[in-house]
Design a protein around this motif. Structure first.
Motif, PDB file in Angstrom:
ATOM      1  N   GLN A  25       0.860  -1.174   0.000  1.00  0.00           N
ATOM      2  CA  GLN A  25       0.000   0.000   0.000  1.00  0.00           C
ATOM      3  C   GLN A  25       0.897   1.225   0.000  1.00  0.00           C
ATOM      4  O   GLN A  25       1.781   1.355   0.839  1.00  0.00           O
ATOM      5  CB  GLN A  25      -0.916   0.017   1.232  1.00  0.00           C
ATOM      6  N   LEU A  26       0.676   2.109  -0.950  1.00  0.00           N
ATOM      7  CA  LEU A  26       1.484   3.307  -1.080  1.00  0.00           C
ATOM      8  C   LEU A  26       1.063   4.324  -0.033  1.00  0.00           C
ATOM      9  O   LEU A  26      -0.123   4.583   0.155  1.00  0.00           O
ATOM     10  CB  LEU A  26       1.315   3.892  -2.484  1.00  0.00           C
ATOM     11  N   ASP A  27       2.048   4.907   0.653  1.00  0.00           N
ATOM     12  CA  ASP A  27       1.806   5.963   1.632  1.00  0.00           C
ATOM     13  C   ASP A  27       2.850   7.039   1.389  1.00  0.00           C
ATOM     14  O   ASP A  27       4.031   6.841   1.674  1.00  0.00           O
ATOM     15  CB  ASP A  27       1.909   5.411   3.051  1.00  0.00           C
ATOM     16  N   VAL A  28       2.420   8.183   0.853  1.00  0.00           N
ATOM     17  CA  VAL A  28       3.367   9.220   0.450  1.00  0.00           C
ATOM     18  C   VAL A  28       3.909  10.035   1.610  1.00  0.00           C
ATOM     19  O   VAL A  28       4.769  10.877   1.414  1.00  0.00           O
ATOM     20  CB  VAL A  28       2.748  10.172  -0.607  1.00  0.00           C
ATOM     21  N   THR A  29       3.433   9.787   2.835  1.00  0.00           N
ATOM     22  CA  THR A  29       3.893  10.590   3.967  1.00  0.00           C
ATOM     23  C   THR A  29       5.300  10.215   4.416  1.00  0.00           C
ATOM     24  O   THR A  29       5.909  10.963   5.172  1.00  0.00           O
ATOM     25  CB  THR A  29       2.921  10.471   5.160  1.00  0.00           C
ATOM     26  N   GLY A  30       5.833   9.083   3.975  1.00  0.00           N
ATOM     27  CA  GLY A  30       7.184   8.735   4.384  1.00  0.00           C
ATOM     28  C   GLY A  30       7.809   7.679   3.499  1.00  0.00           C
ATOM     29  O   GLY A  30       7.165   6.709   3.129  1.00  0.00           O
ATOM     30  N   GLY A  31       9.067   7.877   3.135  1.00  0.00           N
ATOM     31  CA  GLY A  31       9.816   6.871   2.393  1.00  0.00           C
ATOM     32  C   GLY A  31       9.257   6.555   1.028  1.00  0.00           C
ATOM     33  O   GLY A  31       9.213   5.397   0.642  1.00  0.00           O
ATOM     34  N   PHE A  32       8.835   7.575   0.282  1.00  0.00           N
ATOM     35  CA  PHE A  32       8.189   7.331  -1.007  1.00  0.00           C
ATOM     36  C   PHE A  32       9.126   6.639  -1.993  1.00  0.00           C
ATOM     37  O   PHE A  32       8.708   5.720  -2.705  1.00  0.00           O
ATOM     38  CB  PHE A  32       7.661   8.633  -1.615  1.00  0.00           C
ATOM     39  N   ALA A  33      10.383   7.058  -2.063  1.00  0.00           N
ATOM     40  CA  ALA A  33      11.314   6.487  -3.039  1.00  0.00           C
ATOM     41  C   ALA A  33      11.468   4.980  -2.830  1.00  0.00           C
ATOM     42  O   ALA A  33      11.472   4.210  -3.796  1.00  0.00           O
ATOM     43  CB  ALA A  33      12.671   7.182  -2.941  1.00  0.00           C
ATOM     44  N   GLU A  34      11.564   4.555  -1.580  1.00  0.00           N
ATOM     45  CA  GLU A  34      11.695   3.126  -1.276  1.00  0.00           C
ATOM     46  C   GLU A  34      10.418   2.370  -1.648  1.00  0.00           C
ATOM     47  O   GLU A  34      10.473   1.278  -2.207  1.00  0.00           O
ATOM     48  CB  GLU A  34      12.007   2.948   0.213  1.00  0.00           C
ATOM     49  N   GLN A  35       9.257   2.972  -1.352  1.00  0.00           N
ATOM     50  CA  GLN A  35       7.984   2.328  -1.704  1.00  0.00           C
ATOM     51  C   GLN A  35       7.840   2.192  -3.212  1.00  0.00           C
ATOM     52  O   GLN A  35       7.405   1.158  -3.711  1.00  0.00           O
ATOM     53  CB  GLN A  35       6.814   3.139  -1.158  1.00  0.00           C
ATOM     54  N   LYS A  36       8.209   3.249  -3.935  1.00  0.00           N
ATOM     55  CA  LYS A  36       8.127   3.209  -5.399  1.00  0.00           C
ATOM     56  C   LYS A  36       9.018   2.096  -5.946  1.00  0.00           C
ATOM     57  O   LYS A  36       8.604   1.327  -6.818  1.00  0.00           O
ATOM     58  CB  LYS A  36       8.552   4.562  -5.976  1.00  0.00           C
TER      59      LYS A  36
END
Length: 154
Positions: A25-36
């Motif tokens: 689940q994508l959560d843009v509030t933290g660590g976006f680059a790693e999630q992407k």
């Protein structure tokens, strides 16, 4: 009664944690680059999201790029304008919706079935989406067969 409610709460916590970890689940509030990076790796691996369509894959990648561009410019979600926050939130929801659906469709279900005229059981495994396609094709074929063999009216 309190003990029963406490027991239910304790039992529900691990189930929720497991359900949340089964898909990304994508959560843009933290660590976006790693999630992407994780999402793109999961898509490329073709296991978790094996049933994602080409169009949905393009939509997910496009939304991830838009979010990435906005966050690179501003640095964090807190610095975004209200319009940018709305756009990022909408892209985040799009990504989460498409990936959740693809993950659900990619689940493999195995069933033990006996073939007609045989006592031997075999294991038939297919994804949820494959089973849905087979069901739709069978229904369509039966409808077409009924139309062809129907006696002429009158």
């Amino acid at each position: 009664m309190r003990r029963f409610v406490s027991l239910l709460l304790v039992m529900a916590i691990p189930m929720g944690a497991h359900a949340a970890s089964s898909t990304t689940q994508l959560d843009v509030t933290g660590g976006f680059a790693e999630q992407k990076k994780n999402i793109e790796a999961d898509i490329a691996a073709g296991e978790v999201y094996s049933e994602i369509s080409q169009q949905n894959m393009r939509d997910v990648r496009g939304a991830l790029e838009r979010i990435s561009d906005v966050l690179e410019e501003e640095g964090s979600v807190d610095k975004l304008s209200e319009a940018e926050k709305a756009a990022v939130f909408n892209d985040q929801e799009l990504v989460n919706t498409l990936l959740t659906q693809a993950s659900e469709d990619s689940r493999v279900i195995c069933r033990r079935e006996k073939k007609v005229g045989s006592h031997r059981t075999t294991t038939q495994c297919a994804t949820v989406a494959e089973r849905r396609r087979i069901s739709e094709e069978t229904t369509k074929a039966l409808r077409e067969n009924q139309r062809i063999q129907a006696p002429p009216a009158g």
